[in-house]
Design an enzyme around this catalytic site. Structure first.
Site, short mmCIF file in Angstrom:
data_model
loop_
_atom_site.label_atom_id
_atom_site.label_comp_id
_atom_site.label_asym_id
_atom_site.label_seq_id
_atom_site.Cartn_x
_atom_site.Cartn_y
_atom_site.Cartn_z
N ASP A 92 0.85 -1.21 0.00
CA ASP A 92 0.00 0.00 0.00
C ASP A 92 0.88 1.25 0.00
O ASP A 92 0.64 2.20 -0.74
CB ASP A 92 -0.90 0.06 1.25
CG ASP A 92 -1.90 -1.07 1.36
OD1 ASP A 92 -3.06 -0.86 1.01
OD2 ASP A 92 -1.51 -2.17 1.81
N THR A 147 -6.83 -4.95 0.69
CA THR A 147 -5.60 -5.21 1.45
C THR A 147 -5.73 -6.45 2.34
O THR A 147 -4.83 -7.28 2.41
CB THR A 147 -5.23 -3.99 2.33
OG1 THR A 147 -5.07 -2.85 1.49
CG2 THR A 147 -3.94 -4.22 3.09
#
Length: 307
Positions: A50, A121
């Site tokens: 990320d 995620t």
């Protein structure tokens, strides 16, 4: 041929930035140290991927288009970005397409780019790699007008010889590319919804749709792909939790092929830079037959979700 417009240059650059992002996502996973940090709790995670992808996309696009507003999901310190994270290429194919007339005069400072460096995620950390997408949405006048969705692990179960990953892109008034547009089976109500953020409200709303089946997957980008590839007929999520960077790119691509996405009340999303980030009244999206699903949302659900 006329020089490409700003919008098409931004989309072409976002395409290459998303491909670079996919490489970063795969490299972090292959190296084995995901660097997981909990943000607000165990269902709200951030990984090294990320962080690196957001730096890569935002820095790459900011360098080329310095007056564009770029808003990313992760709150990161404004460090110097490593040169190896910068992507300065663009997709030639996109520059060959004609920009829709209504967007030919756009200036840099009128664009807002919403970036979700890694949508899904939690699934990424659990090895559900086909759920993962990289999202770059482009907004003008508060509306999502173009988007890029990359799936770093598209085809990952197809064996060693399959080309890994794909990039889907679209512009309102031009269309969407990189996939085969398919409608869900006629007469079937197949609902796609959240995998890791379920609740009584979410499930009550789905039951009211009288679904033939329910698919639970991670990532907003992934869910919109289920709609445009005909695997699901509606994306229903009666809960806050989704944010503007989750919906901007998918919305542009869905709208480019004639679909529709709103909150649970039927309000469209706004993407100007001052807007609040949370889509607090949930999501309802379809490729076709939006009105059927909208008409079945219970009033109790609507009353629970304030825009």
């Amino acid at each position: 041929m006329a020089a490409p417009t700003l919008l098409m240059r931004v989309v072409a650059s976002a395409y290459s930035a998303a491909e670079k992002a996919a490489t970063i996502v795969r490299n972090v996973m292959a190296a084995g140290d995901l660097g997981i940090v909990e943000k607000s709790g165990a269902n709200d995670l951030q990984t090294k991927a990320d962080r690196l992808v957001q730096k890569s996309i935002c820095a790459s696009l900011a360098r080329k288009f310095p007056k564009v507003t770029i808003i990313g999901e992760e709150e990161l310190p404004p460090d110097e970005v490593d040169e190896e994270l910068i992507e300065d290429g663009h997709c030639e194919e996109i520059l060959k397409k004609t920009c829709p007339a209504q967007y030919t005069g756009i200036k840099e400072e009128e664009l807002v780019i919403w970036v979700d460096p890694l949508d899904g995620t939690k699934e990424y950390t659990e090895g559900l790699l086909d759920h993962v997408t990289v999202l770059i949405g482009i907004a003008y006048g508060g509306k999502a007008i173009a988007g890029v969705i990359n799936q770093p692990y598209y085809n990952y179960e197809a064996g060693a010889n399959a080309a890994l990953g794909r990039t889907i892109w679209g512009v309102l008034g031009l269309g969407a590319f990189g996939f085969q547009l398919t409608e869900a089976p006629a007469g079937k109500h197949i609902i796609v919804t959240t995998r890791s953020h379920s609740s009584a409200l979410v499930n009550d709303c789905i039951s009211a749709m009288n679904p033939d089946s329910v698919i639970r997957v991670g990532g907003a980008g992934n869910k919109i792909i289920q709609l445009i590839e005909g695997k699901a007929s509606a994306y229903v999520y009666a809960s806050p939790g989704c944010k503007k960077w989750d919906t901007c790119a998918p919305e542009a691509i869905l709208h480019a092929v004639g679909g529709k996405i709103t909150d649970i009340h039927g309000n469209s999303f706004q993407y100007n830079k001052e807007v609040k980030h949370m889509n607090s009244a949930g999501v309802l999206a379809t490729l076709r037959n939006y009105d059927y699903y909208a008409s079945r949302i219970p009033n109790t659900v609507k009353q629970s979700l304030v825009p």
